[in-house]
Motif scaffolding. Sequence first.
Motif, PDB file in Angstrom:
ATOM      1  N   MET A 176       0.823  -1.208   0.000  1.00 58.19           N
ATOM      2  CA  MET A 176       0.000   0.000   0.000  1.00 58.19           C
ATOM      3  C   MET A 176       0.854   1.254   0.000  1.00 58.19           C
ATOM      4  O   MET A 176       0.543   2.245  -0.641  1.00 58.19           O
ATOM      5  N   ASP A 177       1.985   1.205   0.746  1.00 61.28           N
ATOM      6  CA  ASP A 177       2.883   2.354   0.767  1.00 61.28           C
ATOM      7  C   ASP A 177       3.495   2.599  -0.609  1.00 61.28           C
ATOM      8  O   ASP A 177       3.678   3.748  -1.027  1.00 61.28           O
ATOM      9  N   ILE A 178       3.830   1.530  -1.334  1.00 57.66           N
ATOM     10  CA  ILE A 178       4.392   1.685  -2.673  1.00 57.66           C
ATOM     11  C   ILE A 178       3.371   2.332  -3.612  1.00 57.66           C
ATOM     12  O   ILE A 178       3.703   3.221  -4.399  1.00 57.66           O
ATOM     13  N   MET A 179       2.111   1.906  -3.510  1.00 61.62           N
ATOM     14  CA  MET A 179       1.079   2.485  -4.360  1.00 61.62           C
ATOM     15  C   MET A 179       0.867   3.966  -4.035  1.00 61.62           C
ATOM     16  O   MET A 179       0.628   4.777  -4.932  1.00 61.62           O
ATOM     17  N   LYS A 180       0.973   4.320  -2.749  1.00 60.34           N
ATOM     18  CA  LYS A 180       0.866   5.735  -2.388  1.00 60.34           C
ATOM     19  C   LYS A 180       2.013   6.538  -2.986  1.00 60.34           C
ATOM     20  O   LYS A 180       1.808   7.653  -3.478  1.00 60.34           O
ATOM     21  N   MET A 181       3.225   5.972  -2.941  1.00 52.49           N
ATOM     22  CA  MET A 181       4.377   6.666  -3.516  1.00 52.49           C
ATOM     23  C   MET A 181       4.219   6.832  -5.020  1.00 52.49           C
ATOM     24  O   MET A 181       4.505   7.911  -5.572  1.00 52.49           O
TER      25      MET A 181
ATOM     26  N   ILE B 148      -9.161   8.336 -11.170  1.00 50.37           N
ATOM     27  CA  ILE B 148      -9.404   7.999 -12.580  1.00 50.37           C
ATOM     28  C   ILE B 148      -9.689   9.262 -13.386  1.00 50.37           C
ATOM     29  O   ILE B 148      -9.142   9.460 -14.479  1.00 50.37           O
ATOM     30  N   ILE B 149     -10.541  10.136 -12.845  1.00 46.69           N
ATOM     31  CA  ILE B 149     -10.863  11.393 -13.546  1.00 46.69           C
ATOM     32  C   ILE B 149      -9.604  12.237 -13.716  1.00 46.69           C
ATOM     33  O   ILE B 149      -9.362  12.815 -14.780  1.00 46.69           O
ATOM     34  N   ALA B 150      -8.785  12.314 -12.655  1.00 46.76           N
ATOM     35  CA  ALA B 150      -7.546  13.095 -12.744  1.00 46.76           C
ATOM     36  C   ALA B 150      -6.604  12.518 -13.794  1.00 46.76           C
ATOM     37  O   ALA B 150      -5.983  13.266 -14.569  1.00 46.76           O
ATOM     38  N   GLY B 151      -6.479  11.186 -13.832  1.00 48.99           N
ATOM     39  CA  GLY B 151      -5.617  10.568 -14.837  1.00 48.99           C
ATOM     40  C   GLY B 151      -6.086  10.841 -16.248  1.00 48.99           C
ATOM     41  O   GLY B 151      -5.281  11.138 -17.145  1.00 48.99           O
ATOM     42  N   ILE B 152      -7.403  10.756 -16.467  1.00 45.33           N
ATOM     43  CA  ILE B 152      -7.946  11.041 -17.800  1.00 45.33           C
ATOM     44  C   ILE B 152      -7.714  12.498 -18.178  1.00 45.33           C
ATOM     45  O   ILE B 152      -7.353  12.814 -19.327  1.00 45.33           O
ATOM     46  N   LEU B 153      -7.886  13.406 -17.219  1.00 46.41           N
ATOM     47  CA  LEU B 153      -7.658  14.828 -17.501  1.00 46.41           C
ATOM     48  C   LEU B 153      -6.198  15.090 -17.841  1.00 46.41           C
ATOM     49  O   LEU B 153      -5.893  15.876 -18.757  1.00 46.41           O
TER      50      LEU B 153
ATOM     51  N   VAL C  53      -1.050   8.273 -16.958  1.00 45.44           N
ATOM     52  CA  VAL C  53      -0.971   6.811 -17.030  1.00 45.44           C
ATOM     53  C   VAL C  53      -0.612   6.228 -15.668  1.00 45.44           C
ATOM     54  O   VAL C  53      -1.149   5.191 -15.246  1.00 45.44           O
ATOM     55  N   THR C  54       0.284   6.896 -14.930  1.00 43.56           N
ATOM     56  CA  THR C  54       0.670   6.416 -13.604  1.00 43.56           C
ATOM     57  C   THR C  54      -0.511   6.401 -12.650  1.00 43.56           C
ATOM     58  O   THR C  54      -0.707   5.439 -11.888  1.00 43.56           O
ATOM     59  N   LEU C  55      -1.314   7.455 -12.665  1.00 41.21           N
ATOM     60  CA  LEU C  55      -2.494   7.492 -11.801  1.00 41.21           C
ATOM     61  C   LEU C  55      -3.479   6.381 -12.162  1.00 41.21           C
ATOM     62  O   LEU C  55      -4.083   5.765 -11.283  1.00 41.21           O
ATOM     63  N   CYS C  56      -3.640   6.148 -13.448  1.00 42.10           N
ATOM     64  CA  CYS C  56      -4.559   5.077 -13.863  1.00 42.10           C
ATOM     65  C   CYS C  56      -4.038   3.703 -13.465  1.00 42.10           C
ATOM     66  O   CYS C  56      -4.827   2.804 -13.147  1.00 42.10           O
ATOM     67  N   ILE C  57      -2.713   3.531 -13.456  1.00 33.45           N
ATOM     68  CA  ILE C  57      -2.143   2.251 -13.055  1.00 33.45           C
ATOM     69  C   ILE C  57      -2.365   2.001 -11.568  1.00 33.45           C
ATOM     70  O   ILE C  57      -2.651   0.879 -11.138  1.00 33.45           O
TER      71      ILE C  57
END
Length: 349
Positions: free
Chosen positions: A3-8, A122-127, A179-183
């Motif tokens: 979870m910490d890695i995903m936050k980073m 998801i919205i932020a990544g698409i934007l 793309v990173t946010l969507c991942i």
Amino acid sequence: MGMDIMKMVEVVGIALGVIGLILTIVICALPTWTVKTIIAGNVATTEVVMYGLWMSCVTQGTGKTQCEVYNYMDNWEYVLQPARAMIPTAIILGVLGVMFSMVGAKSTNCIKDKTSQAKLIIIAGILFILDGILIIIPVSLVARSIISDSSTQIEGKFELGASLYIGWVAAALLLIGGVTLCITVGVFGWMMGIFGWILSLVASALSVSIPFMHYPEPHYRHIWMVLMTTSISSILGALGVMGSIFGTRCCNCIKSNRIRVKARFIVGIFFILAGILQFTTVFLVDHYLRMDVHLQLSPFALFTQHKLVILAEVCRWSASMLLIGGTILCCCIFKRNQPDSTTTTSTSR
């Protein structure tokens, strides 16, 4: 630890989006899109003319710089017109993307609900992705106009300005950040599938419009084969898009984790089949352009070939996105089995 890695990773995506937004504001303000050096008899009379979106500046050999807002339309202002609309739009989308990403980030705790956090990310990544596309298009168009201008006038020749390079960097950062946010949310696979499906719709529209451009007899006699492959691919992509909406973790339409994994796998199969059909279209068009003598003898051969090349390029991009998205979705079946959310764990006796 995971979870910490995903936050980073999420923080990295947001940081890239913020830096890209700042660079976008910089290229919108600086008058350094195109540069023209006018060499005169001596250094004192040499001038460097810089054009931006809203003003032009002239730097003389003595070091004095004068800037003024455009009060008349010349050729380069017409070239910069698309950028005047797209760059401010990109800034607005970037600001919205940063706001959504800040609110939906796991590290800010502005929203406690994980589903709502995932939707905002998801919205932020698409934007951010749309922002990068809106930047790279006008920057590339202006650069292409400068490179294709082969005139060697006595007064000087236009060159690429610093804003174009900064714009490419900003677009790359925004695309990578989106793309990173969507991942991090786990929706990158179906996003690639959706983008590929949209391009497949464009390919279908092109394959339908080509015969009408050469009425009563299209010079591409086997256009119905391309129309069939693109149409079936669009239908399979539409089924995949509808299924992916129900199979994502941010959507609570399916509660069971096992059923959700199966749905994502089926969606991935749909996307892969649609991508294979798009590649089939590319092979059909390539074979026709190489082997059809009727096209080479036709007086409209060059025009038809140009349209078919555009169709093949769109199909190639669509196939790549569909295959990447489908493969990512199918790989979810190899993950370690997660406990079913619809069942309750029994207490130890």
